[in-house]
Design an enzyme around this catalytic site. Structure first.
Site, short mmCIF file in Angstrom:
data_model
loop_
_atom_site.label_atom_id
_atom_site.label_comp_id
_atom_site.label_asym_id
_atom_site.label_seq_id
_atom_site.Cartn_x
_atom_site.Cartn_y
_atom_site.Cartn_z
N LEU A 167 0.97 -1.14 -0.06
CA LEU A 167 -0.26 -0.01 0.08
C LEU A 167 0.85 1.18 -0.04
O LEU A 167 1.76 1.31 0.98
CB LEU A 167 -0.93 0.19 1.30
N ASP A 168 0.87 2.21 -0.79
CA ASP A 168 1.48 3.23 -1.04
C ASP A 168 1.90 4.14 0.12
O ASP A 168 0.88 4.24 0.64
CB ASP A 168 1.29 4.04 -2.18
N ILE A 169 2.87 4.86 0.13
CA ILE A 169 3.03 5.80 1.15
C ILE A 169 1.83 6.74 1.21
O ILE A 169 1.32 6.99 2.59
CB ILE A 169 4.46 6.75 0.85
#
Length: 255
Positions: free
Chosen positions: A130-132
């Site tokens: 899950l992206d930053i």
């Protein structure tokens, strides 16, 4: 062809014992090698402790109760990841989401009955990314079976997202988001995408390429301004507060 050749041709193919254990969902292949080496695997009632042993699919394979107890004690953590944390190893000054796994962040609504223990850090790894700058449901697990289910080569587990966007959708953009786009030279699997409201899309995907939703939206004239994962398989984010976590209950599963 002789009768012997006929029988050989029709005989089931032998498999590595570790692969067979994984196929049966008893453990991961890595865990299987550990259990085999310790003499915790039986084939047709006989202990097998030689790595690389092959078996027929028709043979009865089981874990020793010791191995089964260890397997059953492995935990899976569900975190509502905030913005600013990476899924895996720390990078560019950003902390990994696992730092949120501490007693004071355990959700008071956790009904698993599992008590926090430092041993739960051992082998704990993200099962998916899950992206930053994305938020929502992130899974960390000690269980190789769970990891294979969610991120294995043949995983078909759905991931569902709410995606706030800006910009102007191209004429056939919604159709392309559902099916017709390619990333990194590969056609994407069919997705389910529809408008939730005037500035928010709902995505259901069965794959997870790096920054996939953001890149898909860019290709049809949209910019993602907010992304939240709300479901993985049968597990919902639900009321889990941002920055808090809970254990996966024994009666829950992703498929």
């Amino acid at each position: 062809m002789s009768d012997q050749q006929d029988q050989a041709a029709s005989a089931p193919e032998m498999l590595r014992l570790s692969k067979r254990l994984a196929e049966l969902g008893l453990c991961s292949r890595r865990e299987a090698d550990e259990y085999i080496a310790k003499g915790w695997v039986r084939v047709d009632g006989e202990v097998v402790n030689v790595l690389g042993t092959k078996v027929y699919p028709t043979q009865h394979v089981e874990l020793d109760p010791i191995a089964q107890q260890i397997q059953d004690s492995r935990v899976t953590i569900l975190i509502n990841k905030p913005v600013g944390y990476v899924s895996g190893q720390a990078e560019d000054g950003y902390e990994p989401a696992v730092v949120l796994f501490k007693p004071e962040n355990q959700w008071e609504g956790d009904t698993s009955g599992v008590r926090f223990s430092p041993v739960h850090f051992q082998g704990l790894a993200p099962a998916g990314r899950l992206d930053i700058d994305s938020v929502g449901l992130l899974v960390l697990t000690q269980d190789g079976v769970v990891a294979k289910t969610l991120i294995g080569e043949n995983s078909q587990v759905e991931k569902e997202y709410l995606v706030r966007v800006s910009g102007h959708l191209k004429g056939d953009g919604l159709r392309l988001l559902n099916h017709g786009l390619s990333l990194d030279g590969e056609a994407l699997k069919p997705a389910r995408v529809w408008w939730q409201n005037k500035d928010q899309l709902r995505f259901i995907l069965r794959e997870g390429k790096k920054r996939q939703i953001r890149r898909m939206c860019e290709m049809v004239g949209l910019e993602v301004v907010g992304l939240q994962r709300i479901r993985i398989g049968r597990i919902l984010l639900g009321d889990l507060p941002r920055g808090q976590w809970r254990y996966l209950r024994s009666d829950e599963s992703f498929i």
